[in-house]
Design a protein around this motif. Structure first.
Motif, short mmCIF file in Angstrom:
data_model
loop_
_atom_site.label_atom_id
_atom_site.label_comp_id
_atom_site.label_asym_id
_atom_site.label_seq_id
_atom_site.Cartn_x
_atom_site.Cartn_y
_atom_site.Cartn_z
N LEU A 192 -28.94 13.98 9.11
CA LEU A 192 -28.20 12.86 8.53
C LEU A 192 -27.59 13.31 7.20
O LEU A 192 -28.31 13.63 6.25
CB LEU A 192 -29.12 11.67 8.31
N GLU A 193 -26.28 13.31 7.12
CA GLU A 193 -25.59 13.84 5.95
C GLU A 193 -25.83 12.98 4.71
O GLU A 193 -25.76 11.74 4.76
CB GLU A 193 -24.09 13.91 6.22
N ASP A 197 -23.50 14.25 -1.03
CA ASP A 197 -23.45 15.72 -0.98
C ASP A 197 -23.44 16.16 0.47
O ASP A 197 -24.49 16.26 1.11
CB ASP A 197 -24.67 16.30 -1.70
N PRO A 198 -22.24 16.43 1.03
CA PRO A 198 -22.14 16.81 2.45
C PRO A 198 -22.92 18.05 2.82
O PRO A 198 -23.19 18.28 4.00
CB PRO A 198 -20.63 17.03 2.64
N GLY A 199 -23.31 18.84 1.84
CA GLY A 199 -24.06 20.05 2.12
C GLY A 199 -25.55 19.82 2.26
O GLY A 199 -26.30 20.76 2.55
N ARG A 200 -26.00 18.59 2.07
CA ARG A 200 -27.43 18.26 2.15
C ARG A 200 -27.67 17.20 3.21
O ARG A 200 -26.74 16.51 3.64
CB ARG A 200 -27.94 17.77 0.79
N ALA A 201 -28.91 17.06 3.63
CA ALA A 201 -29.30 16.04 4.59
C ALA A 201 -30.36 15.14 3.97
O ALA A 201 -31.14 15.58 3.12
CB ALA A 201 -29.83 16.67 5.87
N ASN A 218 -18.01 8.07 1.79
CA ASN A 218 -17.43 9.34 1.36
C ASN A 218 -16.51 9.95 2.41
O ASN A 218 -15.91 10.99 2.19
CB ASN A 218 -18.53 10.35 1.00
N ARG A 219 -16.41 9.30 3.57
CA ARG A 219 -15.50 9.75 4.62
C ARG A 219 -14.22 8.93 4.52
O ARG A 219 -14.26 7.71 4.35
CB ARG A 219 -16.13 9.57 6.00
N ARG A 220 -13.09 9.58 4.64
CA ARG A 220 -11.80 8.91 4.49
C ARG A 220 -11.76 8.13 3.19
O ARG A 220 -11.53 6.92 3.16
CB ARG A 220 -11.51 8.02 5.70
N ALA A 221 -12.02 8.86 2.11
CA ALA A 221 -11.98 8.29 0.75
C ALA A 221 -10.83 8.92 -0.01
O ALA A 221 -10.45 10.06 0.23
CB ALA A 221 -13.31 8.56 0.04
N VAL A 238 -16.02 -1.89 0.38
CA VAL A 238 -17.40 -2.35 0.18
C VAL A 238 -18.07 -1.43 -0.83
O VAL A 238 -17.95 -0.20 -0.75
CB VAL A 238 -18.16 -2.33 1.52
N ARG A 239 -18.80 -2.00 -1.78
CA ARG A 239 -19.46 -1.21 -2.83
C ARG A 239 -20.98 -1.20 -2.72
O ARG A 239 -21.62 -0.36 -3.34
CB ARG A 239 -19.10 -1.79 -4.20
N THR A 240 -21.56 -2.09 -1.93
CA THR A 240 -23.01 -2.22 -1.90
C THR A 240 -23.69 -1.20 -0.99
O THR A 240 -24.85 -0.85 -1.20
CB THR A 240 -23.41 -3.63 -1.45
N VAL A 241 -22.99 -0.72 0.04
CA VAL A 241 -23.53 0.23 1.01
C VAL A 241 -22.72 1.51 0.94
O VAL A 241 -21.50 1.48 0.80
CB VAL A 241 -23.49 -0.36 2.44
N VAL A 242 -23.40 2.66 1.04
CA VAL A 242 -22.68 3.94 0.99
C VAL A 242 -22.73 4.70 2.32
O VAL A 242 -21.88 5.55 2.57
CB VAL A 242 -23.20 4.83 -0.14
#
Length: 297
Positions: A192-193, A197-201, A218-221, A238-242
């Motif tokens: 799970l990305e 930090d896309p380089g970490r799970a 962070n996708r299509r941002a 939306v700001r509450t969920v990432v």
């Protein structure tokens, strides 16, 4: 590669990268059938091409005959529109364009956020027939990639290729082992990305037969804190969920619910959908269903 020794067919479709893995190489005819299915879906649903059906609806109100998959897509969106109080809506296309995410990919806002029109005022979706009262910007991106994965899986099954694994840039559909063949095959371990930090799970989930889909801010941002998950009632991101993940039997449902988790608590969605889930909030805490398998780090 999900399983050692399998072969992979990679291609671009509906604006994303696809990888279809099978125990044996796909023939040219099988590959063509997959690509034809992708082209047909894009021709109906892409708001980035002027000749699509939804592009026509954005220009002219009226009655539109949609492909067969619309009969599944419509009720799914109707349920999530109701559960989210209008926040999750297929009418979000014009709102995305206002913030710069349109066919020209300007990625610069043209003005303040624009709320989506109310479904009940402009749209009637009955089976495969769409009737609009005014030009509407339809965007089915919240469920479309997952539904196309389901359609490609159906194509493979019709070709006698019952074992396959589809990776649509991180949205995954695993057919599982064919009946009577290698039924002991282990699930695919999926990392799970990390949303920052896309380089970490942040964890690992085992995926057996079924679908695992994700949605993330962070996708299509682009721009100053802008991303593609907009609240239809405000037109703003939306700001509450990432980030969120959903596991379900079909990729269309998993994809749609991954987005719905940005607006609706997973426990509330579980009252109407059979799925497992994980939601990561902007304050750093996470919530998940009790039956979610795997490990969080």
């Amino acid at each position: 590669m999900p399983h050692p020794g399998w072969t992979e067919f990679s291609f671009e479709g509906i604006g994303t990268r696809w990888e279809v893995s099978t125990p044996s190489p796909l023939s040219g005819a099988h590959r063509r059938r997959l690509l034809d299915a992708v082209e047909a879906y894009d021709a109906a649903w892409s708001r980035f091409r002027p000749d699509s059906l939804v592009a026509g609806a954005a220009r002219t109100p009226g009655r539109y005959e949609l492909p067969a998959e619309a009969a599944v897509l419509g009720p799914l969106y109707q349920s999530l529109y109701r559960l989210s109080g209008g926040a999750m809506t297929p009418l979000i296309g014009t709102s995305l364009e206002r913030l710069g995410y349109g066919a020209g990919y300007r990625l610069r806002p043209e003005g303040p956020p624009l709320p989506a029109p109310r479904w009940e005022e402009v749209l009637d979706w009955q089976g495969t027939v769409l009737t609009t009262a005014e030009p509407v910007g339809i965007d089915i991106g919240a469920a479309g990639k997952g539904q196309l994965a389901d359609l490609l899986s159906a194509v493979l099954n019709s070709c006698g290729i019952g074992e396959h694994f589809i990776d649509a840039s991180g949205d995954l559909l695993n057919s599982g082992p064919a009946p009577g063949l290698d039924t002991a095959r282990a699930p695919v371990e999926v990392a799970l990305e990390h949303p920052y930090d896309p380089g970490r799970a942040i964890g690992i989930i085992p995926l057996g037969a079924g679908a695992l889909c994700a949605s993330a801010a962070n996708r299509r941002a682009w721009g100053d804190g802008l991303h593609h998950v907009l609240d239809g009632t405000t037109g703003a991101p939306v700001r509450t969920v990432v980030a969120s993940w959903a596991l379900a039997a079909s990729a269309a449902v998993a994809d749609a619910l991954a987005t719905a988790l940005f607006f609706v608590d997973g426990a509330r969605l579980r009252r109407e959908f059979d799925f497992s889930w994980l939601t990561v909030y902007s304050d750093g805490h996470a919530e998940y269903s009790t039956d979610l398998e795997g490990a969080l780090f």
